[in-house]
Design a protein around this motif. Structure first.
Motif, PDB file in Angstrom:
ATOM      1  N   MET A   1      24.897  -5.615   3.065  1.00  0.00           N
ATOM      2  CA  MET A   1      23.596  -5.612   3.752  1.00  0.00           C
ATOM      3  C   MET A   1      23.573  -4.556   4.852  1.00  0.00           C
ATOM      4  SD  MET A   1      22.764  -9.685   4.097  1.00  0.00           S
ATOM      5  CE  MET A   1      21.369  -9.354   5.177  1.00  0.00           C
ATOM      6  N   GLN A   2      24.614  -4.523   5.675  1.00  0.00           N
ATOM      7  CA  GLN A   2      24.665  -3.550   6.771  1.00  0.00           C
ATOM      8  C   GLN A   2      24.724  -2.118   6.234  1.00  0.00           C
ATOM      9  OE1 GLN A   2      24.211  -3.798   9.878  1.00  0.00           O
ATOM     10  NE2 GLN A   2      24.659  -5.885  10.518  1.00  0.00           N
ATOM     11  N   LEU A   3      25.526  -1.898   5.200  1.00  0.00           N
ATOM     12  CA  LEU A   3      25.652  -0.559   4.644  1.00  0.00           C
ATOM     13  C   LEU A   3      24.330  -0.091   4.050  1.00  0.00           C
ATOM     14  CD1 LEU A   3      27.468   1.859   3.889  1.00  0.00           C
ATOM     15  CD2 LEU A   3      27.962   0.665   1.731  1.00  0.00           C
ATOM     16  N   LEU A   4      23.660  -0.955   3.302  1.00  0.00           N
ATOM     17  CA  LEU A   4      22.389  -0.578   2.694  1.00  0.00           C
ATOM     18  C   LEU A   4      21.327  -0.328   3.762  1.00  0.00           C
ATOM     19  CD1 LEU A   4      22.360  -3.052  -0.323  1.00  0.00           C
ATOM     20  CD2 LEU A   4      22.706  -0.581  -0.409  1.00  0.00           C
ATOM     21  N   GLY A   5      21.351  -1.138   4.836  1.00  0.00           N
ATOM     22  CA  GLY A   5      20.415  -0.902   5.932  1.00  0.00           C
ATOM     23  C   GLY A   5      20.648   0.444   6.587  1.00  0.00           C
ATOM     24  N   ALA A   6      21.929   0.812   6.727  1.00  0.00           N
ATOM     25  CA  ALA A   6      22.250   2.114   7.313  1.00  0.00           C
ATOM     26  C   ALA A   6      21.839   3.250   6.380  1.00  0.00           C
ATOM     27  CB  ALA A   6      23.743   2.184   7.615  1.00  0.00           C
ATOM     28  N   CYS A   7      22.056   3.065   5.071  1.00  0.00           N
ATOM     29  CA  CYS A   7      21.657   4.098   4.112  1.00  0.00           C
ATOM     30  C   CYS A   7      20.139   4.279   4.093  1.00  0.00           C
ATOM     31  CB  CYS A   7      22.142   3.728   2.716  1.00  0.00           C
ATOM     32  SG  CYS A   7      23.929   3.845   2.482  1.00  0.00           S
ATOM     33  N   GLN A   8      19.435   3.183   4.258  1.00  0.00           N
ATOM     34  CA  GLN A   8      17.970   3.265   4.248  1.00  0.00           C
ATOM     35  C   GLN A   8      17.450   4.135   5.396  1.00  0.00           C
ATOM     36  OE1 GLN A   8      15.984  -0.517   3.973  1.00  0.00           O
ATOM     37  NE2 GLN A   8      14.053   0.294   4.770  1.00  0.00           N
ATOM     38  N   LYS A   9      18.144   4.086   6.530  1.00  0.00           N
ATOM     39  CA  LYS A   9      17.707   4.849   7.698  1.00  0.00           C
ATOM     40  C   LYS A   9      18.255   6.269   7.715  1.00  0.00           C
ATOM     41  CE  LYS A   9      17.550   0.625  10.510  1.00  0.00           C
ATOM     42  NZ  LYS A   9      18.165  -0.082  11.666  1.00  0.00           N
ATOM     43  N   ALA A  10      19.195   6.572   6.812  1.00  0.00           N
ATOM     44  CA  ALA A  10      19.839   7.892   6.824  1.00  0.00           C
ATOM     45  C   ALA A  10      19.086   8.828   5.880  1.00  0.00           C
ATOM     46  CB  ALA A  10      21.298   7.772   6.407  1.00  0.00           C
ATOM     47  N   PRO A  11      18.361   9.802   6.394  1.00  0.00           N
ATOM     48  CA  PRO A  11      17.571  10.679   5.510  1.00  0.00           C
ATOM     49  C   PRO A  11      18.415  11.585   4.627  1.00  0.00           C
ATOM     50  CG  PRO A  11      17.526  11.468   7.787  1.00  0.00           C
ATOM     51  CD  PRO A  11      18.208  10.148   7.815  1.00  0.00           C
ATOM     52  N   THR A  12      19.674  11.793   4.985  1.00  0.00           N
ATOM     53  CA  THR A  12      20.509  12.704   4.199  1.00  0.00           C
ATOM     54  C   THR A  12      21.051  12.047   2.926  1.00  0.00           C
ATOM     55  OG1 THR A  12      22.462  12.055   5.497  1.00  0.00           O
ATOM     56  CG2 THR A  12      21.220  14.003   6.235  1.00  0.00           C
ATOM     57  N   VAL A  13      21.061  10.716   2.856  1.00  0.00           N
ATOM     58  CA  VAL A  13      21.641  10.020   1.704  1.00  0.00           C
ATOM     59  C   VAL A  13      20.730  10.203   0.493  1.00  0.00           C
ATOM     60  CG1 VAL A  13      22.276   7.778   0.730  1.00  0.00           C
ATOM     61  CG2 VAL A  13      22.905   8.334   3.082  1.00  0.00           C
ATOM     62  N   SER A  14      21.303  10.728  -0.597  1.00  0.00           N
ATOM     63  CA  SER A  14      20.526  10.947  -1.817  1.00  0.00           C
ATOM     64  C   SER A  14      21.123  10.261  -3.039  1.00  0.00           C
ATOM     65  CB  SER A  14      20.406  12.453  -2.100  1.00  0.00           C
ATOM     66  OG  SER A  14      21.696  13.023  -2.286  1.00  0.00           O
ATOM     67  N   ARG A  15      22.342   9.747  -2.917  1.00  0.00           N
ATOM     68  CA  ARG A  15      22.985   9.078  -4.054  1.00  0.00           C
ATOM     69  C   ARG A  15      23.819   7.914  -3.553  1.00  0.00           C
ATOM     70  NH1 ARG A  15      23.498  10.022  -9.164  1.00  0.00           N
ATOM     71  NH2 ARG A  15      22.448  12.035  -8.935  1.00  0.00           N
ATOM     72  N   LEU A  16      23.710   6.784  -4.255  1.00  0.00           N
ATOM     73  CA  LEU A  16      24.443   5.573  -3.899  1.00  0.00           C
ATOM     74  C   LEU A  16      25.067   4.989  -5.154  1.00  0.00           C
ATOM     75  CD1 LEU A  16      25.166   3.205  -1.912  1.00  0.00           C
ATOM     76  CD2 LEU A  16      22.968   2.195  -2.552  1.00  0.00           C
ATOM     77  N   VAL A  17      26.374   4.744  -5.102  1.00  0.00           N
ATOM     78  CA  VAL A  17      27.111   4.158  -6.225  1.00  0.00           C
ATOM     79  C   VAL A  17      27.721   2.847  -5.757  1.00  0.00           C
ATOM     80  CG1 VAL A  17      28.965   4.485  -7.906  1.00  0.00           C
ATOM     81  CG2 VAL A  17      27.617   6.459  -7.133  1.00  0.00           C
ATOM     82  N   ILE A  18      27.483   1.794  -6.532  1.00  0.00           N
ATOM     83  CA  ILE A  18      27.960   0.452  -6.167  1.00  0.00           C
ATOM     84  C   ILE A  18      28.965  -0.029  -7.200  1.00  0.00           C
ATOM     85  CG2 ILE A  18      27.313  -1.944  -5.736  1.00  0.00           C
ATOM     86  CD1 ILE A  18      26.193  -0.123  -3.651  1.00  0.00           C
ATOM     87  N   LYS A  19      30.134  -0.446  -6.753  1.00  0.00           N
ATOM     88  CA  LYS A  19      31.131  -1.076  -7.631  1.00  0.00           C
ATOM     89  C   LYS A  19      30.790  -2.560  -7.745  1.00  0.00           C
ATOM     90  CE  LYS A  19      36.014  -2.419  -7.561  1.00  0.00           C
ATOM     91  NZ  LYS A  19      35.810  -3.802  -7.078  1.00  0.00           N
ATOM     92  N   SER A  20      30.385  -2.986  -8.953  1.00  0.00           N
ATOM     93  CA  SER A  20      30.035  -4.384  -9.182  1.00  0.00           C
ATOM     94  C   SER A  20      30.932  -4.936 -10.285  1.00  0.00           C
ATOM     95  CB  SER A  20      28.552  -4.515  -9.531  1.00  0.00           C
ATOM     96  OG  SER A  20      28.159  -5.880  -9.570  1.00  0.00           O
TER      97      SER A  20
END
Length: 365
Positions: free
Chosen positions: A99-118
């Motif tokens: 939750m915290q990581l995704l919230g931080a990514c949402q606010k980070a304009p530079t993030v363009s790719r997210l990979v999740i190990k599930s």
């Protein structure tokens, strides 16, 4: 300027291996490894930032380093080797950390790719499950607890993030049970037991993926997409083929003890008390009903074909951990020795002669 990749969970062996691999990619300029604990292994020249992803400070790390690719590997079913911690700590890291990581990514304009190990554990294990799950199969019986439930919650948060940041390419990799030198999982601990408790009357189908293939598909998902694709979506990742639990036990040379379900639940607390392993309800359901998934989507979109089959992955695990009490070769030799002690069985000619009367035998002579 090349890519800046942030990887979580780098204190674990698998996270450390991935950091060292992605660091060698020609289009990657920097790799930032993040974990609450200092890794005992080297990170191949990557920068290490000691930070707890459960805390809002992770947002500062993303902003300070202008991260454009995030690979979230800090989703696990077992406590870390270093520092330990119980089930509560693992759940907090899995769910609150995501939750915290995704919230931080949402606010980070530079993030363009997210990979999740599930994990494929999100499908659960139930008697009415389909023979094979694909990524679009609706789950009839959602996991009610443990690591599988954590993964379901994490994937729910990821879908919400994807709706809020449609400009970010989001990839969710659902791995079958990971085995190999860097494997840290309840099933790896189970297969390391000298004797394997099984559920009486059941022989579930299982799939495995080698940690070498885990590293490779993570690299593909974090890299530049193939022409005509986005490297985005949800993908099942498993080695080709299926093994029954009984076949796994024979290959590993570990005898099995079929037990009734109530007995296994009782032995769960005994094994946990001696530190051998912990039979969660989720793992008991797996050892009862099993789970098999389709993997064609990863081949078609990511271009990923695992190098090792399910059987080859288990064989590699065996070479790493060593044979059990009844290695197949030793078992075959024991059977041969036992057969040699048995009285000789008359051949067909002797049997015919015995069936004929003495006179007939003399006439033949």
């Amino acid at each position: 300027m090349g890519k800046v990749v942030l990887v979580t969970g780098v204190a674990r062996p698998l996270g450390g291996r991935f950091v060292r691999r992605i660091r060698r990619e020609p289009d990657v300029d920097r790799v930032i490894g993040v974990d609450a604990q200092t890794p005992a292994h080297h990170l191949g020249g990557a920068d290490f930032v000691q930070a707890d992803i459960r805390q809002p400070a992770i947002g500062k790390v993303l902003a300070e380093h202008a991260v454009d690719t995030v690979v979230h590997m800090d989703v696990h079913g077992t406590p870390p080797t270093l520092g330990g911690g119980g089930r509560g700590t693992v759940k907090e890291t899995n769910v609150i950390g995501a939750m915290q990581l995704l919230g931080a990514c949402q606010k980070a304009p530079t993030v363009s790719r997210l990979v999740i190990k599930s994990t494929t554990s999100v499908y659960g294990s139930a008697p009415r499950d389909p023979a094979v799950f694909d990524e679009a199969t609706p789950v009839r019986d959602l996991p009610s607890g443990g690591f599988a439930k954590d993964a379901v919650e994490v994937e729910g948060y990821v879908r919400g993030f994807a709706r809020r940041r449609p400009d970010v390419a989001v990839t969710v990799l659902r791995f079958a049970h990971i085995l190999g030198p860097a494997a840290e999982s309840p099933l790896a601990a189970y297969f390391s037991l000298p004797v394997l408790p099984t559920v009486l009357g059941y022989d579930p189908r299982l799939q495995f993926v080698h940690d070498d293939d885990v590293i490779e598909v993570l690299r593909l998902a974090a890299g530049e997409p193939r022409r005509g694709t986005l490297n985005a979506g949800t993908f099942n990742i498993a080695g080709d083929g299926v093994l029954l639990l009984s076949q796994c036990a024979r290959r590993l040379g570990r005898p099995t003890v079929p037990m009734l379900l109530p007995t296994i639940r009782w032995s769960r607390s005994v094994l946990r008390s001696v530190g051998a392993t912990d039979f969660s309800p989720e793992q008991i359901r797996l050892l009862t009903h099993g789970r098999v998934v389709h993997t064609a989507h990863a081949r078609d979109v990511l271009g990923f074909t695992p190098r090792r089959t399910t059987a080859q992955t288990l064989d590699a695990f065996l070479r790493e951990r060593g044979p059990g009490l009844l290695p197949p070769r030793r078992l075959a030799e024991a059977v041969d020795r036992f057969a040699a002690l048995l009285p000789a069985t008359p051949g067909p000619e002797a049997s015919s002669a015995a069936a004929a009367g003495p006179e007939e035998v003399r006439q033949d002579d």
